[in-house]
Scaffold this motif. Structure first.
Motif, PDB file in Angstrom:
ATOM      1  N   ARG A 148       0.399  -0.734  -0.065  1.00 60.15           N
ATOM      2  CA  ARG A 148       0.355   0.487   0.122  1.00 60.15           C
ATOM      3  C   ARG A 148       0.945   1.293  -0.043  1.00 60.15           C
ATOM      4  NH1 ARG A 148      -3.996   1.764   5.072  1.00 60.15           N
ATOM      5  NH2 ARG A 148      -3.346   3.579   4.499  1.00 60.15           N
ATOM      6  N   ALA A 149       1.834   1.130   1.180  1.00 58.44           N
ATOM      7  CA  ALA A 149       3.012   2.709   0.698  1.00 58.44           C
ATOM      8  C   ALA A 149       3.572   2.749  -0.211  1.00 58.44           C
ATOM      9  CB  ALA A 149       4.005   2.184   2.321  1.00 58.44           C
ATOM     10  N   MET A 150       3.726   1.680  -0.763  1.00 58.07           N
ATOM     11  CA  MET A 150       4.620   1.483  -1.821  1.00 58.07           C
ATOM     12  C   MET A 150       3.995   2.476  -2.862  1.00 58.07           C
ATOM     13  SD  MET A 150       6.667  -1.992  -1.963  1.00 58.07           S
ATOM     14  CE  MET A 150       7.318  -1.677  -3.999  1.00 58.07           C
ATOM     15  N   GLU A 151       2.101   1.733  -2.974  1.00 60.47           N
ATOM     16  CA  GLU A 151       1.345   1.927  -4.811  1.00 60.47           C
ATOM     17  C   GLU A 151       1.449   3.384  -4.173  1.00 60.47           C
ATOM     18  OE1 GLU A 151      -2.890   1.493  -6.048  1.00 60.47           O
ATOM     19  OE2 GLU A 151      -2.301  -0.708  -4.620  1.00 60.47           O
ATOM     20  N   GLU A 152       0.674   3.762  -2.883  1.00 60.33           N
ATOM     21  CA  GLU A 152       0.347   5.343  -2.130  1.00 60.33           C
ATOM     22  C   GLU A 152       1.905   6.383  -3.279  1.00 60.33           C
ATOM     23  OE1 GLU A 152      -1.109   5.561   1.399  1.00 60.33           O
ATOM     24  OE2 GLU A 152      -2.315   4.637   0.716  1.00 60.33           O
TER      25      GLU A 152
ATOM     26  N   ALA B 175      13.109   0.329  -7.213  1.00 60.48           N
ATOM     27  CA  ALA B 175      13.121   2.045  -6.924  1.00 60.48           C
ATOM     28  C   ALA B 175      13.369   1.274  -5.622  1.00 60.48           C
ATOM     29  CB  ALA B 175      11.640   2.742  -7.542  1.00 60.48           C
ATOM     30  N   ILE B 176      12.499   0.832  -4.713  1.00 62.06           N
ATOM     31  CA  ILE B 176      12.636   0.571  -3.216  1.00 62.06           C
ATOM     32  C   ILE B 176      14.697  -0.447  -3.366  1.00 62.06           C
ATOM     33  CG2 ILE B 176      11.049  -1.309  -3.484  1.00 62.06           C
ATOM     34  CD1 ILE B 176      10.379   0.211  -0.531  1.00 62.06           C
ATOM     35  N   ALA B 177      14.327  -0.881  -4.363  1.00 66.43           N
ATOM     36  CA  ALA B 177      15.422  -2.013  -3.558  1.00 66.43           C
ATOM     37  C   ALA B 177      16.735  -1.562  -3.390  1.00 66.43           C
ATOM     38  CB  ALA B 177      15.889  -3.009  -5.572  1.00 66.43           C
ATOM     39  N   ARG B 178      16.599  -0.402  -4.462  1.00 71.88           N
ATOM     40  CA  ARG B 178      18.076  -0.107  -4.933  1.00 71.88           C
ATOM     41  C   ARG B 178      17.140   1.158  -3.193  1.00 71.88           C
ATOM     42  NH1 ARG B 178      16.529   1.029  -9.489  1.00 71.88           N
ATOM     43  NH2 ARG B 178      15.284   3.295  -9.334  1.00 71.88           N
ATOM     44  N   GLN B 179      16.943   2.212  -2.748  1.00 68.28           N
ATOM     45  CA  GLN B 179      16.984   3.008  -1.752  1.00 68.28           C
ATOM     46  C   GLN B 179      17.171   1.798  -0.494  1.00 68.28           C
ATOM     47  OE1 GLN B 179      13.501   5.622  -1.455  1.00 68.28           O
ATOM     48  NE2 GLN B 179      13.102   4.957  -3.732  1.00 68.28           N
TER      49      GLN B 179
ATOM     50  N   ASP C  33      18.688  -6.496  -3.314  1.00 65.45           N
ATOM     51  CA  ASP C  33      18.115  -6.714  -4.888  1.00 65.45           C
ATOM     52  C   ASP C  33      16.803  -6.939  -4.913  1.00 65.45           C
ATOM     53  OD1 ASP C  33      20.796  -7.668  -5.208  1.00 65.45           O
ATOM     54  OD2 ASP C  33      20.601  -9.488  -4.493  1.00 65.45           O
ATOM     55  N   ARG C  34      16.361  -6.474  -6.577  1.00 72.22           N
ATOM     56  CA  ARG C  34      15.061  -6.511  -6.194  1.00 72.22           C
ATOM     57  C   ARG C  34      14.557  -8.023  -6.244  1.00 72.22           C
ATOM     58  NH1 ARG C  34      10.853  -7.276 -10.233  1.00 72.22           N
ATOM     59  NH2 ARG C  34       9.580  -6.486 -10.952  1.00 72.22           N
TER      60      ARG C  34
END
Length: 288
Positions: free
Chosen positions: A20-24, A31-35, A39-40
């Motif tokens: 939900r947080a990623m979608e919002e 992108a979040i994997a990099r942050q 790994d993805r």
């Protein structure tokens, strides 16, 4: 005591809240994997794994930081997604308190709380209960040539505050009324006629609005309160002179509500006693 949550349920909620947080925030898995430095495929597993395992604290914290939510919310330890800093910022605000008769911020708070009980410990006699003469005497030095205009413009707002569908409980120290009647301290220089008219005005309002308006007098040698207004369950606002300090979190509102209720419970003069006390004081006012 906090309810225990089944491990599988907590893990499932973590996946749901992370998604939900990623979608919002429109953040992709890559992108979040990099942050967060993984790994993805790790992120994909976090979102799809059906087991009861949760990621380690570092990963949970990194996800929370990257998405601007709290780790407690991701782990179902809180129902508020905001970070602790955001929660504090929203629960405590400081607003400038202008020295003026009509304070738009206060008026908005009264409107917001329409229908709720409003508990009030004023710094002086409550503005909404003052006569025009007292208001002119008090505010003219600050409003200058615009005093009449400002007082006239406030009439509708003060009338609304008196007639709104809210119960008002006002608690004042005994010395405030005594000081007004005797024109001492803050009220030094206030002429006898204005003081008598003000008391008559208070008596009229108490008769018209009781029990929706109740005024209690407490002994400041036993009890103390800073100027505060508690707007039902919505917020409580302390007056600090140049600023208002407003709290919106439930626990603090409940704490200060209990404080106010103690002032009422231990008041030396109840709302039923207040009118007779005013009449006795009025009879003692003499012309110089």
């Amino acid at each position: 005591m906090q309810n225990k949550i089944d491990k599988r349920h907590r893990a499932a909620q973590f996946r749901q809240r992370l998604a939900r947080a990623m979608e919002e925030r429109q953040v992709s898995q890559s992108a979040i994997a990099r942050q967060i430095g993984v790994d993805r495929s790790t992120v994909s597993q976090l979102l799809t794994d059906e087991g009861a395992r949760l990621p380690n604290a570092h990963v949970v914290g990194s996800c929370a930081s990257a998405l601007g939510v709290s780790a407690d919310w991701l782990l179902s330890l809180s129902d508020r997604p905001e970070s602790a800093a955001e929660l504090l910022a929203s629960s405590l605000t400081m607003t400038e308190a202008p020295r003026a008769l009509v304070d738009e911020r206060i008026f908005q708070w009264h409107q917001e709380a329409a229908g709720y009980k409003i508990r009030y410990v004023p710094a002086t006699l409550p503005d909404m209960l003052k006569t025009r003469a007292v208001l002119e005497w008090e505010y003219a030095p600050h409003l200058g040539r615009t005093a009449n205009q400002a007082i006239g413009a406030s009439a509708d707002r003060l009338t609304w505050m008196r007639s709104a569908q809210s119960d008002y409980e006002i608690a004042m120290p005994l010395y405030e009324i005594d000081s007004f009647v005797n024109a001492t301290g803050y009220y030094e220089g206030l002429c006898p006629k204005i003081r008598r008219d003000q008391i008559d005005h208070l008596l009229d309002i108490c008769e018209q609005l009781y029990p929706r308006l109740r005024i209690y007098l407490f002994d400041a040698k036993r009890l103390y309160s800073a100027p505060v207004t508690i707007f039902g369950p919505l917020l409580c606002v302390f007056y600090a002179g140049s600023h208002y300090m407003a709290f919106r979190d439930r626990n603090r509102i409940e704490t200060f509500t209990r404080h106010f209720d103690r002032l009422v419970r231990e008041a030396d003069l109840t709302a039923r006693d207040f009118p007779e006390h005013l009449r006795r004081l009025r009879s003692a006012i003499s012309d110089p």
